[in-house]
Design an enzyme around this catalytic site. Structure first.
Site, PDB file in Angstrom:
ATOM      1  N   GLY A 136      48.258  53.553  16.265  1.00 54.32           N
ATOM      2  CA  GLY A 136      48.317  52.028  16.874  1.00 54.32           C
ATOM      3  C   GLY A 136      47.707  52.399  18.301  1.00 54.32           C
ATOM      4  N   TYR A 139      60.495  40.544  13.248  1.00 58.08           N
ATOM      5  CA  TYR A 139      60.127  41.723  14.109  1.00 58.08           C
ATOM      6  C   TYR A 139      61.492  42.165  14.616  1.00 58.08           C
ATOM      7  CZ  TYR A 139      58.206  44.049  18.291  1.00 58.08           C
ATOM      8  OH  TYR A 139      58.023  44.980  19.253  1.00 58.08           O
ATOM      9  N   ASP A 141      43.901  54.299  14.894  1.00 55.26           N
ATOM     10  CA  ASP A 141      44.110  53.175  14.360  1.00 55.26           C
ATOM     11  C   ASP A 141      43.286  52.599  13.270  1.00 55.26           C
ATOM     12  OD1 ASP A 141      45.018  50.336  14.708  1.00 55.26           O
ATOM     13  OD2 ASP A 141      45.431  50.809  16.978  1.00 55.26           O
ATOM     14  N   ILE A 146      55.702  43.359  28.133  1.00 52.26           N
ATOM     15  CA  ILE A 146      55.185  44.122  28.868  1.00 52.26           C
ATOM     16  C   ILE A 146      54.009  43.307  29.225  1.00 52.26           C
ATOM     17  CG2 ILE A 146      53.722  46.355  28.516  1.00 52.26           C
ATOM     18  CD1 ILE A 146      56.621  46.730  28.218  1.00 52.26           C
TER      19      ILE A 146
END
Length: 318
Positions: A9, A143, A35, A173
């Site tokens: 990722g 999630y 990825d 973030i």
């Protein structure tokens, strides 16, 4: 023994900057980016890249064997807002990718695992101010449910099989280098871009919605710091609370106005408002600070200055 790191990722918002920082520290050939799709030019040119589907155990294993990988950072995930649109896919990606990596560690193929959790593990019944490390967790998003389940599996694999897995509950973030990845806190990235390009922003969260946030530099620093800590200093094997600052859309707009006085903000909340309302307003991360010496460097003022200056320079180059 020399580290050989695989980041699965690596082309996402956190993965991109984590890869670049780890290559700076360990040398470009010691950090393998992986990825399902290629990343930006800077990432692709800075070191080795492998195409990996995080759900394909054997493709992960082949890359681990090819490069004699010792540590895996599993950054692949479907985030909160996107996950609500594709719940089945979010659950499959977020859970099965974790099982792949935990099982590889259990089988002795790798020595250490980093897996990110999130403040999404908390829910409407969680205390909202200074949310403790150990508290009520009843997440209301796919999630959050997947991250809460993942935390339990991480702790289980540590206790049952001795897997050295380490985790952080990331807040929102904020970064200028990479685009947001479909999260509920994305407004706090978009607002800086729109401030410079349009002089205004229409927020999808209400003006008083206070959420825990963190500048990317601090998030990367915390991630590397917990992985470098001695095993005996990692007392929590589910996931550590992590915090830096909390603010509302109105507060971030006020800070932007100190740089761009004519900046305007409007508010038209969407489905992400319900997600944000279920999350904490501030986080108690004292355990991370006590156990392995976590300290943040950026507050809202310092972050805003850095974001606007960096984005201005970026747009000047285009």
């Amino acid at each position: 023994m020399k580290k050989s790191i695989l980041i699965i990722g690596a082309c996402g918002q956190i993965g991109t900057e984590l890869t670049l920082k780890l290559r700076e520290i360990n040398g470009k050939n010691s950090v393998i980016a992986a990825d399902i799709r290629e990343g930006n030019e800077e990432l692709m040119q800075s070191g080795p890249f492998e195409s990996i589907n995080a759900l394909d155990y054997h493709s992960i294993l082949s890359v681990i064997e090819k490069y004699a990988i010792t540590e895996v950072y599993l950054m692949a995930a479907m985030l909160s807002a996107t996950g609500e649109k594709f719940p089945d896919k979010a659950w499959e990606l977020n859970m099965n990718s974790l099982f792949n990596v935990l099982n590889l560690a259990k089988e002795g193929k790798i020595k250490k695992v980093f897996w990110p959790s999130s403040i999404a593990v908390f829910g409407p019944t969680t205390p909202k101010e200074n949310t403790p490390q150990e508290t009520i967790m009843e997440p209301s998003t796919v999630y959050g449910i997947s991250k809460q389940a993942g935390e339990r599996w991480c702790e289980y694999y540590f206790n049952k099989y001795g897997v050295d897995v380490r985790s952080l509950r990331y807040p929102g973030i904020i970064s200028w280098k990479t685009n947001p990845g479909g999260g509920t806190t994305d407004y706090a990235v978009e607002i800086y871009h729109n401030a410079l390009l349009l002089g205004k922003y229409d927020s999808f969260l209400n003006k008083g919605t206070k959420l825990p946030m963190m500048y990317m530099d601090d998030a990367i620093d915390a991630t590397i710091k917990i992985m470098d800590a001695k095993p005996e200093d990692i007392k929590i094997r589910s996931s550590y609370n992590l915090a830096a600052m909390s603010f509302t859309p109105e507060e971030i707009a006020e800070e932007i106005r100190t740089f761009i006085p004519e900046f305007e903000i409007s508010y038209h909340s969407d489905f992400r408002q319900n997600i944000a309302d279920s999350w904490p307003r501030s986080i108690d991360d004292s355990r991370a600070r006590e156990d392995w010496g976590w300290k943040h460097k950026f507050d809202l003022k310092k972050m805003s200055k850095n974001m606007l200056n960096s984005l201005h320079a970026k747009y000047e180059e285009l």
